[in-house]
Each structure stands twice: as C-alpha cells, then as structure tokens.
Scaffold this active site. Sequence first.
Site, PDB file in Angstrom:
ATOM      1  N   TRP A 177       1.497  -7.899 -11.118  1.00  0.00           N
ATOM      2  CA  TRP A 177       0.795  -6.585 -10.227  1.00  0.00           C
ATOM      3  C   TRP A 177      -0.325  -7.819  -9.640  1.00  0.00           C
ATOM      4  CZ3 TRP A 177       3.913  -3.689  -8.467  1.00  0.00           C
ATOM      5  CH2 TRP A 177       5.342  -3.096  -8.632  1.00  0.00           C
ATOM      6  N   SER A 178      -1.400  -6.444 -10.134  1.00  0.00           N
ATOM      7  CA  SER A 178      -2.720  -6.870  -9.110  1.00  0.00           C
ATOM      8  C   SER A 178      -3.068  -7.807  -9.672  1.00  0.00           C
ATOM      9  CB  SER A 178      -3.933  -5.769  -9.477  1.00  0.00           C
ATOM     10  OG  SER A 178      -3.441  -4.830  -9.053  1.00  0.00           O
ATOM     11  N   VAL A 179      -2.925  -8.842 -10.453  1.00  0.00           N
ATOM     12  CA  VAL A 179      -3.551 -10.438 -11.026  1.00  0.00           C
ATOM     13  C   VAL A 179      -3.022 -10.978  -9.902  1.00  0.00           C
ATOM     14  CG1 VAL A 179      -3.431 -12.122 -12.545  1.00  0.00           C
ATOM     15  CG2 VAL A 179      -3.161  -9.526 -13.505  1.00  0.00           C
TER      16      VAL A 179
END
Length: 417
Positions: A151-153
């Site tokens: 995801w946002s990583v």
Amino acid sequence: MKKSAILGVTLTTVLLSAQGNAADLPDPKSVRTDQLQLMQGFPPAADKQITQAGFMRPYPNPRWSFHHARELFPSRRVARGHEAVSVLPQAEGMEQQIADLTFTGPDGEQMSFGQYLDSTYVDGVLVMQHGKVLFERYQAGVPEDEPHILWSVTKSFVGLLATQLIEEGELDPAALITSYLPELENSGWRGATVQQVLDMTADIDYSEVYADRNSDVVKYSLAAGMGPVPHDYPGARDLYSYLPTIAAGVDEHGQSFRYRTTHTEVLGWILRRVTGMSTAALIEQRLWRKLGTEEDAYMLLDSKGAEWAGAGLNVTLRDLARFAEMVRLGGEFNGQQIISAAAIEKIREGGDRDKFKASTASRSSAPRQSKRSVRVVTGISSRRPAAISSRAIPIATSGGSATTRMAPLKRWVCMAR
C-alpha cells in the site's frame, strides 16, 4: 540491544494499531489464514471464493488477498535477476527475549509482544539491529516467500528514486509539473513544482477520506482499477485519464502539507516520462537487482498498464528489510552504493515542519514524533520515505487488516535507539 529500545518499538506498534473499538473486530484466532481455507479447492467453495470485488471486504478476505494480489489484478514483475542473495545474518538468542517482553497496552492490559502479535492481525514482523535479524515471525498460514502488498509504503520507493534522480541532475525539483507533463496543463497541478509534489504541498481539489463514500479517493480507486468499475460509471477508468480531471484547490501551492496519493501518481508518471522506463523497471534496475533480494516483487497496474505508484508495490518481508537496511546505512548495501549518500541525507533532513503543522487535512496515520525521538514512518510522503538515525532499528511488518484502524500494521517502521 537495550530492553527499553525493544519495548519502545513494541509500544509504538501498539499505539499505531490501538485506535477504534476492539469490540467491533473479530477474534484474531477465528481468522487465522491457515484455518480460513480461502481459495482452496478446484473450484473453491462459493463462500471461500475471492474476486476483485471482494479484495478488501468482507473481512477476512484481505488475509488472503493481501498476499495474492497478482492473482486478482494485472501486474508487472520487478525481477530480482540472477544475482546472489544478500545474507541477512541472524542474531542468536534474541527471538524469545523479544517475544517475552511485556508492556501495558492502551486499555491497561499487560501482555507480551508475542501475545500482542497473536491477538492482532499481523501477518508477519521482522526486526533488525546493526544488520542482524533479531526477530522474525509469520502467522500460521502466511507464506513468507509470497510478496505482500505494501500500500502506501510504495510511496517510499517512488520518492526515494525521485530524490536520487534529482541528485543525478535528471530531474529538476524547481521545474513546473507541466514542463514534464503537459497533459496536466489544465489540471490542479498547473503552477506547481516537482518539489511541491514531492512534499505534498501542491494544492489540488482532491479529498482522501477513506471512510467517506463520496470522497475523491473512490474516483482514484476506480481509475486505478482497485475493483470492478460499474458498467454505467461516467468517470475515468485509468490513471492517465483521471489525473488531468483533478482541479485546482483553493490555496496557493506550497502553503501546507496535505496527504494525497494522487501526488505520488503524478510523480510516478514524471519518473516514467524522464527515464523512459516503467515504475516496475525503474525499481528493478535501481534497487531490486542490487539489493540481493530473495524474491521477485511486482507492481499492480490499471487498465492501461500504468502502475499504482502510490500503493501497488508487493514485496516479501525479508526483502523489505533489505531495503530498510540499505536506507539506514546511507544508501550502501550488499557491497555497493545503491542510492547516493546525498540523496539519503536529503531524506533524513526532512521537509518544512511548519508546513506540515499547517495542514488541516493530514492523514490520521501521518508520521508522529515523540519527545523520545521515536519516529514512525508510514510511507505517506512522496519525497521522504523515512527519517532514520544512523543507529536505527528497521522493522518490517505486514498485516491483513480487519478495519482501517489496523492498516498501520502493514507499514515499514523505523525507530531510533
């Protein structure tokens, strides 16, 4: 390692995951991956089948889908190549010590770190110090060699590569976005600079409120192909068509930070335009083959083949730890300087804190910093994947979250000693 340092890591993880009402969540023992039998059989039973429409819900579908995303969505491989695997040395005698550490949770309950992992929805966790693995655990049924969605990583990888290209003179941080992407001339990014997109201080008319069905993040998700698009949906069905439709915000660019995944999608588009390479190929060439990774990674794609630059990278836990260790070591790992020390130093310096404080719409999982210099990095900034001291403890975690409140369990966290 000092006991207080390990305990600090534990408490940090607890604070990240202890928002909301635990009474609304299923018993973790009832949703163990090895007992769910999701997508088992030929064909799977009707109540065990997962499709794109059920990727995120109902729970516990994510316990399977978060590490089988390429079976549901188009993807592009990030190959590890034929290079030798870099060794992750194991520290002796630390695993049980860390598992036995006790702490007081937010509700006053005493538990050990091992009990905490069993009572939440963590798929896996790995802790390193000074280049050695101190603790590594996967919940039953979770394949350690199967890439897990970050995801946002993903933003941390894209932002790091953008910073490296700036150091090499291939990307100008002061240039206007439209000088690289004239397709955005009539969008909200008109007049914004590359640096402002990196810092997420460019202002656009876009809301990212995950609990709001009317939020713009729903339009973004449909454009990215994160689920089936209704046949009568009038909006954009791919990222290149969607991004130009986002209008200008009410403020001037550069005034304050606001978390918006679409900024990283624009950044990913710029990197493709500048390098002539896909995001997956860029990560492969610049990072994956050099890190000595164990497994191929992959990026999820929209209907036109554009990667989800803000959310679509899938990697294994051990390979994520290699990436974290490389950043901790100033860009050097596996016997080579993979990212320049200057680029890492820029990331460590961070951005304008006043602009961050000025934000009125920052995400609830934004990086927070305590008086004890514990820095929690959740991949929310395009430019700064981490703020890490030279004595940091990289912790790679992944999780099949039960609700939005559990999402931080799949983040990459680094804590200074």
